[in-house]
Write a protein that holds these residues in place. Sequence first.
Motif, PDB file in Angstrom:
ATOM      1  N   MET A 114     -25.790 -25.123  51.024  1.00 33.13           N
ATOM      2  CA  MET A 114     -25.590 -26.562  50.980  1.00 33.13           C
ATOM      3  C   MET A 114     -24.149 -26.874  50.589  1.00 33.13           C
ATOM      4  SD  MET A 114     -27.716 -29.342  48.844  1.00 33.13           S
ATOM      5  CE  MET A 114     -26.730 -30.564  48.063  1.00 33.13           C
ATOM      6  N   ILE A 115     -23.626 -27.912  51.160  1.00 35.92           N
ATOM      7  CA  ILE A 115     -22.279 -28.370  50.835  1.00 35.92           C
ATOM      8  C   ILE A 115     -22.353 -29.206  49.565  1.00 35.92           C
ATOM      9  CG2 ILE A 115     -20.361 -29.816  51.613  1.00 35.92           C
ATOM     10  CD1 ILE A 115     -21.098 -28.988  54.488  1.00 35.92           C
ATOM     11  N   LYS A 116     -21.485 -28.900  48.608  1.00 34.94           N
ATOM     12  CA  LYS A 116     -21.449 -29.638  47.346  1.00 34.94           C
ATOM     13  C   LYS A 116     -20.443 -30.783  47.388  1.00 34.94           C
ATOM     14  CE  LYS A 116     -22.807 -25.811  44.377  1.00 34.94           C
ATOM     15  NZ  LYS A 116     -23.430 -26.217  43.142  1.00 34.94           N
ATOM     16  N   PHE A 117     -19.285 -30.518  48.018  1.00 32.30           N
ATOM     17  CA  PHE A 117     -18.272 -31.567  48.139  1.00 32.30           C
ATOM     18  C   PHE A 117     -17.331 -31.255  49.290  1.00 32.30           C
ATOM     19  CE2 PHE A 117     -16.681 -28.588  44.956  1.00 32.30           C
ATOM     20  CZ  PHE A 117     -15.432 -28.259  45.457  1.00 32.30           C
ATOM     21  N   PHE A 118     -16.622 -32.283  49.724  1.00 37.17           N
ATOM     22  CA  PHE A 118     -15.685 -32.206  50.848  1.00 37.17           C
ATOM     23  C   PHE A 118     -14.431 -32.943  50.419  1.00 37.17           C
ATOM     24  CE2 PHE A 118     -13.916 -32.955  54.976  1.00 37.17           C
ATOM     25  CZ  PHE A 118     -14.473 -32.015  55.828  1.00 37.17           C
ATOM     26  N   LEU A 119     -13.278 -32.272  50.426  1.00 30.99           N
ATOM     27  CA  LEU A 119     -12.024 -32.876  49.986  1.00 30.99           C
ATOM     28  C   LEU A 119     -10.944 -32.744  51.056  1.00 30.99           C
ATOM     29  CD1 LEU A 119     -11.712 -31.259  46.426  1.00 30.99           C
ATOM     30  CD2 LEU A 119     -12.612 -33.523  46.951  1.00 30.99           C
ATOM     31  N   MET A 120     -10.093 -33.743  51.144  1.00 31.69           N
ATOM     32  CA  MET A 120      -8.848 -33.654  51.909  1.00 31.69           C
ATOM     33  C   MET A 120      -7.734 -33.915  50.908  1.00 31.69           C
ATOM     34  SD  MET A 120      -9.750 -35.647  55.460  1.00 31.69           S
ATOM     35  CE  MET A 120      -8.107 -35.564  56.094  1.00 31.69           C
ATOM     36  N   VAL A 121      -6.768 -32.985  50.860  1.00 30.75           N
ATOM     37  CA  VAL A 121      -5.724 -33.022  49.842  1.00 30.75           C
ATOM     38  C   VAL A 121      -4.376 -32.770  50.506  1.00 30.75           C
ATOM     39  CG1 VAL A 121      -4.953 -31.928  47.701  1.00 30.75           C
ATOM     40  CG2 VAL A 121      -7.380 -32.042  48.209  1.00 30.75           C
ATOM     41  N   ASN A 122      -3.328 -33.469  50.045  1.00 32.67           N
ATOM     42  CA  ASN A 122      -1.998 -33.190  50.592  1.00 32.67           C
ATOM     43  C   ASN A 122      -1.324 -32.081  49.775  1.00 32.67           C
ATOM     44  OD1 ASN A 122      -0.954 -34.400  48.264  1.00 32.67           O
ATOM     45  ND2 ASN A 122      -0.327 -36.261  49.316  1.00 32.67           N
ATOM     46  N   LYS A 123      -0.155 -31.641  50.220  1.00 37.52           N
ATOM     47  CA  LYS A 123       0.551 -30.532  49.558  1.00 37.52           C
ATOM     48  C   LYS A 123       1.020 -30.885  48.148  1.00 37.52           C
ATOM     49  CE  LYS A 123       2.255 -27.360  52.981  1.00 37.52           C
ATOM     50  NZ  LYS A 123       3.421 -26.736  53.594  1.00 37.52           N
ATOM     51  N   GLN A 124       1.132 -32.174  47.853  1.00 37.81           N
ATOM     52  CA  GLN A 124       1.519 -32.594  46.512  1.00 37.81           C
ATOM     53  C   GLN A 124       0.327 -32.565  45.548  1.00 37.81           C
ATOM     54  OE1 GLN A 124       2.528 -34.533  49.320  1.00 37.81           O
ATOM     55  NE2 GLN A 124       4.388 -33.288  49.253  1.00 37.81           N
ATOM     56  N   TYR A 174     -11.511 -23.336  52.651  1.00 34.61           N
ATOM     57  CA  TYR A 174     -10.454 -24.306  52.943  1.00 34.61           C
ATOM     58  C   TYR A 174      -9.658 -23.901  54.171  1.00 34.61           C
ATOM     59  CZ  TYR A 174      -6.927 -21.126  51.062  1.00 34.61           C
ATOM     60  OH  TYR A 174      -6.101 -20.052  50.867  1.00 34.61           O
ATOM     61  N   ARG A 175      -9.020 -24.903  54.756  1.00 31.98           N
ATOM     62  CA  ARG A 175      -8.091 -24.690  55.877  1.00 31.98           C
ATOM     63  C   ARG A 175      -6.905 -25.618  55.660  1.00 31.98           C
ATOM     64  NH1 ARG A 175     -11.131 -23.303  61.518  1.00 31.98           N
ATOM     65  NH2 ARG A 175      -9.042 -22.608  62.066  1.00 31.98           N
ATOM     66  N   GLN A 176      -5.748 -25.154  56.076  1.00 28.17           N
ATOM     67  CA  GLN A 176      -4.548 -25.966  55.973  1.00 28.17           C
ATOM     68  C   GLN A 176      -4.117 -26.421  57.361  1.00 28.17           C
ATOM     69  OE1 GLN A 176      -1.174 -24.033  54.168  1.00 28.17           O
ATOM     70  NE2 GLN A 176       0.117 -25.845  54.380  1.00 28.17           N
ATOM     71  N   LEU A 190      -1.711 -30.931  55.047  1.00 27.44           N
ATOM     72  CA  LEU A 190      -3.026 -31.356  54.586  1.00 27.44           C
ATOM     73  C   LEU A 190      -3.966 -30.158  54.428  1.00 27.44           C
ATOM     74  CD1 LEU A 190      -4.529 -34.084  54.105  1.00 27.44           C
ATOM     75  CD2 LEU A 190      -5.396 -33.854  56.419  1.00 27.44           C
ATOM     76  N   PHE A 191      -4.660 -30.116  53.313  1.00 22.41           N
ATOM     77  CA  PHE A 191      -5.679 -29.105  53.068  1.00 22.41           C
ATOM     78  C   PHE A 191      -7.043 -29.770  53.127  1.00 22.41           C
ATOM     79  CE2 PHE A 191      -2.075 -27.047  51.221  1.00 22.41           C
ATOM     80  CZ  PHE A 191      -2.322 -25.689  51.300  1.00 22.41           C
ATOM     81  N   VAL A 192      -7.981 -29.128  53.789  1.00 19.82           N
ATOM     82  CA  VAL A 192      -9.364 -29.577  53.778  1.00 19.82           C
ATOM     83  C   VAL A 192     -10.133 -28.502  53.013  1.00 19.82           C
ATOM     84  CG1 VAL A 192     -11.384 -30.213  55.130  1.00 19.82           C
ATOM     85  CG2 VAL A 192      -9.094 -30.725  56.000  1.00 19.82           C
ATOM     86  N   VAL A 193     -10.789 -28.910  51.926  1.00 25.82           N
ATOM     87  CA  VAL A 193     -11.486 -27.979  51.041  1.00 25.82           C
ATOM     88  C   VAL A 193     -12.942 -28.387  50.944  1.00 25.82           C
ATOM     89  CG1 VAL A 193     -11.529 -26.944  48.735  1.00 25.82           C
ATOM     90  CG2 VAL A 193      -9.369 -27.790  49.662  1.00 25.82           C
ATOM     91  N   VAL A 194     -13.837 -27.409  51.115  1.00 24.36           N
ATOM     92  CA  VAL A 194     -15.269 -27.672  51.026  1.00 24.36           C
ATOM     93  C   VAL A 194     -15.861 -26.734  49.985  1.00 24.36           C
ATOM     94  CG1 VAL A 194     -17.453 -27.744  52.294  1.00 24.36           C
ATOM     95  CG2 VAL A 194     -15.320 -28.334  53.457  1.00 24.36           C
ATOM     96  N   GLY A 195     -16.601 -27.297  49.048  1.00 27.88           N
ATOM     97  CA  GLY A 195     -17.313 -26.504  48.052  1.00 27.88           C
ATOM     98  C   GLY A 195     -18.742 -26.293  48.518  1.00 27.88           C
ATOM     99  N   ILE A 196     -19.198 -25.040  48.511  1.00 23.33           N
ATOM    100  CA  ILE A 196     -20.542 -24.719  49.006  1.00 23.33           C
ATOM    101  C   ILE A 196     -21.283 -23.850  47.994  1.00 23.33           C
ATOM    102  CG2 ILE A 196     -19.909 -24.903  51.435  1.00 23.33           C
ATOM    103  CD1 ILE A 196     -19.710 -21.829  51.520  1.00 23.33           C
ATOM    104  N   ASN A 197     -22.605 -23.830  48.094  1.00 23.91           N
ATOM    105  CA  ASN A 197     -23.377 -22.920  47.247  1.00 23.91           C
ATOM    106  C   ASN A 197     -23.434 -21.549  47.901  1.00 23.91           C
ATOM    107  OD1 ASN A 197     -25.364 -23.065  49.221  1.00 23.91           O
ATOM    108  ND2 ASN A 197     -26.757 -24.313  47.994  1.00 23.91           N
ATOM    109  N   GLU A 198     -24.058 -20.607  47.220  1.00 26.87           N
ATOM    110  CA  GLU A 198     -24.044 -19.213  47.686  1.00 26.87           C
ATOM    111  C   GLU A 198     -24.875 -18.980  48.940  1.00 26.87           C
ATOM    112  OE1 GLU A 198     -27.329 -20.071  45.069  1.00 26.87           O
ATOM    113  OE2 GLU A 198     -25.199 -20.184  44.636  1.00 26.87           O
ATOM    114  N   THR A 199     -25.754 -19.902  49.303  1.00 31.79           N
ATOM    115  CA  THR A 199     -26.602 -19.706  50.478  1.00 31.79           C
ATOM    116  C   THR A 199     -25.956 -20.179  51.778  1.00 31.79           C
ATOM    117  OG1 THR A 199     -27.709 -21.838  50.175  1.00 31.79           O
ATOM    118  CG2 THR A 199     -28.705 -19.915  49.092  1.00 31.79           C
TER     119      THR A 199
END
Length: 140
Positions: free
Chosen positions: A1-11, A59-61, A65-74
């Motif tokens: 399951m996805i816990k969170f979804f973030l988009m972050v800049n280099k700063q 994550y992918r850059q 821009l970085f896109v980061v996704v937090g997921i559980n172990e499954t």
Amino acid sequence: MIKFFLMVNKQGQTRLSRYYEHIEIHKRTMLEAEVIKNCLSRSKDQCSFIEYKDFKLVYRQYAALFVVVGINETENEMAVYELIHNFVEVLDKYFSRVIMFNLDRVHIILDEMVLNGCIVETNPNRILAPLFVLDKVAEG
């Protein structure tokens, strides 16, 4: 399951965040700071999967821009890695210019793709269909 979804800049500034489980606001801020620090400190040669506390980060850059996704172990890391790429491709298909002025549309796209932490749609045409309807209604 996805816990969170973030988009972050280099700063290190969060441009978009979506949480699929309850986390208190002050804990979100701390979590985002730690996650961003972990991802920004890695070189391009390193893997895009990070073991972090009781979950994993994928994550992918893309340029600055970085896109980061937090997921559980499954959850499958490669599936989430491809989800990130699919998300960015859908954004590219819909927007012809800067997306940060249209965050409501970005949220709609993400909501069409992920529901309650589960990937529900990956077809770009189906994802964009509600936005095209909204655009036609807005035109008159």
